[in-house]
Design a protein around this motif. Structure first.
Motif, short mmCIF file in Angstrom:
data_model
loop_
_atom_site.label_atom_id
_atom_site.label_comp_id
_atom_site.label_asym_id
_atom_site.label_seq_id
_atom_site.Cartn_x
_atom_site.Cartn_y
_atom_site.Cartn_z
N UNK A 29 0.85 -1.18 0.00
CA UNK A 29 0.00 0.00 0.00
C UNK A 29 0.89 1.24 0.00
N UNK A 30 0.47 2.27 -0.76
CA UNK A 30 1.28 3.48 -0.90
C UNK A 30 1.61 4.12 0.44
N UNK A 31 0.75 3.94 1.42
CA UNK A 31 0.89 4.66 2.68
C UNK A 31 1.58 3.84 3.77
N UNK A 32 2.17 2.72 3.35
CA UNK A 32 2.93 1.86 4.28
C UNK A 32 4.28 1.54 3.67
N UNK A 33 5.30 1.30 4.49
CA UNK A 33 6.63 0.97 3.95
C UNK A 33 6.58 -0.28 3.08
N UNK A 34 7.36 -0.25 2.00
CA UNK A 34 7.46 -1.41 1.12
C UNK A 34 8.49 -2.38 1.70
N UNK A 35 8.07 -3.57 2.00
CA UNK A 35 8.96 -4.57 2.61
C UNK A 35 9.30 -5.70 1.64
N UNK A 36 8.98 -5.52 0.36
CA UNK A 36 9.22 -6.59 -0.62
C UNK A 36 10.66 -6.49 -1.14
N UNK A 37 11.54 -7.25 -0.51
CA UNK A 37 12.95 -7.23 -0.90
C UNK A 37 13.21 -8.21 -2.03
#
Length: 739
Positions: free
Chosen positions: A434-442
């Motif tokens: 979601x745009x408003x949460x940190x991206x954790x997809x490494x």
């Protein structure tokens, strides 16, 4: 934009057209008409090439002379407000002043670049309403611009000293440039293949013309922790200053405002040799290596089901980036030239250039799903490269036939472009978010990524132009380029997957010019252009396919007027271009035409000894037509209205201190050809200051700027179907010493 401290003329001069409102441009035109008879009565002859060359030579020495002047004079040395008497490269038209070029142009000088401290190309042209910023620093999109609603061609729309290179992913070392030139509109006759948005020409710093050496060092800081150091050294050595040199070096490193990192090293060298009175030789080299991590990915609306975009993010967000994303680029350019004066009126040039650009990307594409900001995260990891070679022979000079004077340019060129794309790249969904949460997809790039020869384009061309001076006021220009081109696409195994070739392709240009006064040119022009077919991006269903070349036409009427204390220019234009876009099946196609009609207008005025005000605007009407699936819709990426204004004040109580402010409004922009989704309009405000003084006998200049001072959040159109968060508020500081 780093809008600091405009130096008297500094940034205030930059735009091709500067006017707070259209009415200012109309007033400027009426004043030009009223002054024409009186001006001719007081002037022996209009501005000619030798005058322009002398002016250019003087400008080239300004930087070297700056350190010997008192602080108050350092900032008072001014040329014309819009640089209309400055030379601008026009390819097959040769070099001529902006005032005598029958097309819309902009020149940004070295002094202005120092004030701006730009981080991307949009910063450089932020005062030109015809130019819309489509990029963000530290990413592969940093050079993306729209000019008159059309994005520049990253394969053919960028030059260094008039010579080709591939700009994709490359952020230039702006501190090492003498100027940046923009030729708006079609460039087919001038440079060969090219999209109709225009051509950006980066002019590198050259050896000084005189024996006065150039020596300066500067240190800069940029939000949130990026430091840069730069040195500029130049001079002449040998008998009578026979050999000239100019060397620039830059190191930049630190933490960027979106919690990423950057490390950049750049070097450039320019040499010349005055072998005899008539024979000279030049050599140039530019090398830059840049590494960034943590930059945000691209946001695609191709799968978006809403009719309005989610709430905009701040450009400083780290929600879209993480340490596994990176962009590594390398640029190398080598040039050599020989120049011989055949006679007092004729000069021959032979030029060779080779450029090589490379990028290694690990970048997310976030396919936006709904107004809540949910997305699927697709990651691309791969390597790409481009090589460009050019040979060009050109002669230019003046002849007289009866009562007519001719300015002739004759030439031949051979150019080959080789595109190397991913042989084993990775493109796959790695998660959601979601745009408003940190991206954790490494997702880190695997070992062994390589490239293959995906395609090449060869151009062989003959060109000629003749500018005929019919009377003291009237002149006509005619030019034509004859091109043979061959365009090939290849499979991984090296077999040909697609092939286009054609000989006898003619791209003409004609123009009629009338001197209302020596300082005012009225013109009308027509030009055609041919651009190579796109290689479809990996996000579309027909990825990798090479499309056929497209032809465009441009009609333009304009006026340019340049005076000691004010300048103004206006242009009306119509451009017809073949349309390319993704259809409902996500197939990237060529279908119908896109039409661009508009007006640019503006002016700059110096008020008294201390104030400068100016502005610029563009009104643009666009539509798809003639068989397009989106007939009647606005063209994606083209704002309907843009306006910019600025003011600069030289503080009389503190000699050498300048303060400035500027603002730019960009109207709403269609994101998709379907016309069902728009990026809203926005206004940005910038402030800055500079202070020039002497410390210990050396010239010292301090600069500071705050961009987007209100920290406005907005969506920026990036590319067809793509958006990105606009840049946040940033602070830049710089201190320079000349010794």
């Amino acid at each position: 934009m780093k809008s600091a401290a405009e130096q008297g003329v500094g940034k205030k001069q930059r735009g091709k057209t500067k006017a707070p409102t259209i009415g200012v441009a109309h007033i400027a035109v009426m004043l030009a008409f009223a002054a024409s008879q009186n001006a001719y009565a007081q002037t022996d002859a209009p501005v000619n090439a030798s005058n322009a060359a002398a002016a250019s030579a003087g400008a080239a020495n300004d930087a070297a002379a700056e350190k010997s002047l008192p602080a108050v004079n350092v900032t008072a040395a001014q040329d014309s407000p819009q640089h209309l008497n400055a030379d601008v490269g026009s390819g097959a038209l040769g070099t001529r002043t902006q005032l005598d070029t029958p097309f819309s142009t902009t020149v940004v000088t070295s002094e202005e670049l120092q004030d701006m401290q730009p981080q991307k190309l949009g910063d450089v042209f932020a005062r030109d309403a015809s130019v819309s910023d489509n990029g963000n620093p530290y990413s592969a999109w940093a050079t993306y611009l729209s000019v008159r609603g059309m994005q520049l061609d990253w394969q053919n729309g960028f030059k260094i000293d008039g010579l080709p290179f591939n700009s994709y992913g490359i952020t230039m070392p702006y501190e090492q440039l003498e100027s940046v030139e923009l030729l708006k509109g079609l460039s087919g006759f001038m440079y060969g293949f090219g999209a109709p948005g225009g051509v950006v020409n980066y002019v590198t710093k050259k050896p000084p013309l005189s024996g006065t050496p150039i020596r300066s060092v500067d240190v800069g800081y940029l939000t949130d922790g990026v430091w840069a150091e730069h040195a500029d050294l130049g001079g002449r050595v040998g008998p009578n200053g026979m050999f000239g040199y100019r060397f620039n070096a830059t190191h930049e490193e630190g933490q960027t405002y979106n919690d990423g990192t950057i490390r950049r090293n750049a070097f450039s060298l320019a040499l010349d040799a005055r072998i005899t009175r008539d024979l000279s030789a030049t050599f140039g080299a530019l090398y830059q290596d840049q590494h960034t991590t943590g930059q945000g990915g691209s946001i695609s609306t191709a799968q978006y089901v809403g009719t309005s975009l989610p709430a905009a993010l701040s450009g400083s967000t780290d929600n879209l980036g993480n340490p596994s994303q990176h962009l590594n680029t390398n640029l190398q350019l080598y040039t050599a030239g020989v120049h011989y004066n055949l006679s007092p009126n004729w000069t021959a040039h032979l030029t060779y250039s080779f450029s090589k650009s490379f990028r290694d990307r690990n970048e997310s594409t976030f396919f936006l799903e709904n107004p809540a900001g949910d997305y699927t995260d697709f990651r691309f990891a791969g390597k790409e490269g481009h090589r460009l070679s050019l040979w060009q022979a050109l002669v230019e000079g003046d002849v007289k036939t009866g009562p007519f004077e001719h300015q002739l340019v004759l030439g031949a060129a051979w150019q080959k472009q080789v595109n190397e794309y991913e042989a084993n790249s990775v493109y796959e969904q790695i998660g959601t978010g979601n745009l408003y949460s940190p991206n954790t997809n490494l997702f880190y790039s695997p070992e062994g990524l390589a490239t293959y020869r995906a395609g090449d384009i060869t151009q062989k061309a003959l060109f000629a132009s003749d500018t005929i001076r019919l009377t003291e006021r009237w002149s006509v220009l005619g030019g034509v380029r004859y091109t043979y081109y061959e365009q090939n696409g290849y499979t991984l195994t090296g077999t040909t997957s697609s092939h286009y070739s054609q000989s006898g392709v003619l791209t003409p240009t004609v123009a009629l010019m009338f001197k209302l006064a020596p300082t005012t040119t009225l013109y009308t022009s027509y030009v055609e252009s041919l651009e190579p077919g796109s290689i479809v991006d990996f996000t579309y269903a027909n990825a990798g396919r090479m499309l056929k070349p497209l032809r465009s036409k441009q009609y333009e009427v304009g006026i340019k007027s340049e005076h000691a204390r004010w300048s103004a220019s206006t242009a009306l234009f119509r451009i017809e271009r073949g349309a390319e876009y993704a259809n409902s099946a996500n197939v990237y196609v060529q279908d119908g035409e896109s039409i661009f009609e508009g007006v640019e207008a503006g002016a700059d005025v110096r008020l008294g000894a201390n104030w400068t005000v100016g502005g610029d605007l563009m009104w643009l009407h666009t539509k798809y037509e003639r068989g397009s699936s989106f007939d009647g819709n606005r063209v994606a990426g083209a704002p309907g209205f843009v306006a910019a204004g600025h003011v600069t004040y030289n503080v009389p109580y503190v000699p050498g201190l300048r303060i400035g402010a500027d603002a730019k409004f960009t109207g709403n922009t269609s994101v998709r050809p379907a016309g069902d989704l728009k990026a809203g309009g926005y206004t940005l405000f910038n402030v800055g200051a500079s202070y020039a003084t002497r410390i210990g006998g050396y010239g010292v200049t301090f600069r500071a700027a705050i961009d987007n001072i209100t920290n406005k959040r907005y969506w920026e159109y990036q590319y067809a179907d793509y958006i990105s968060p606009g840049d946040p508020r940033t602070l830049s500081l710089n201190a320079r010493i000349d010794f």
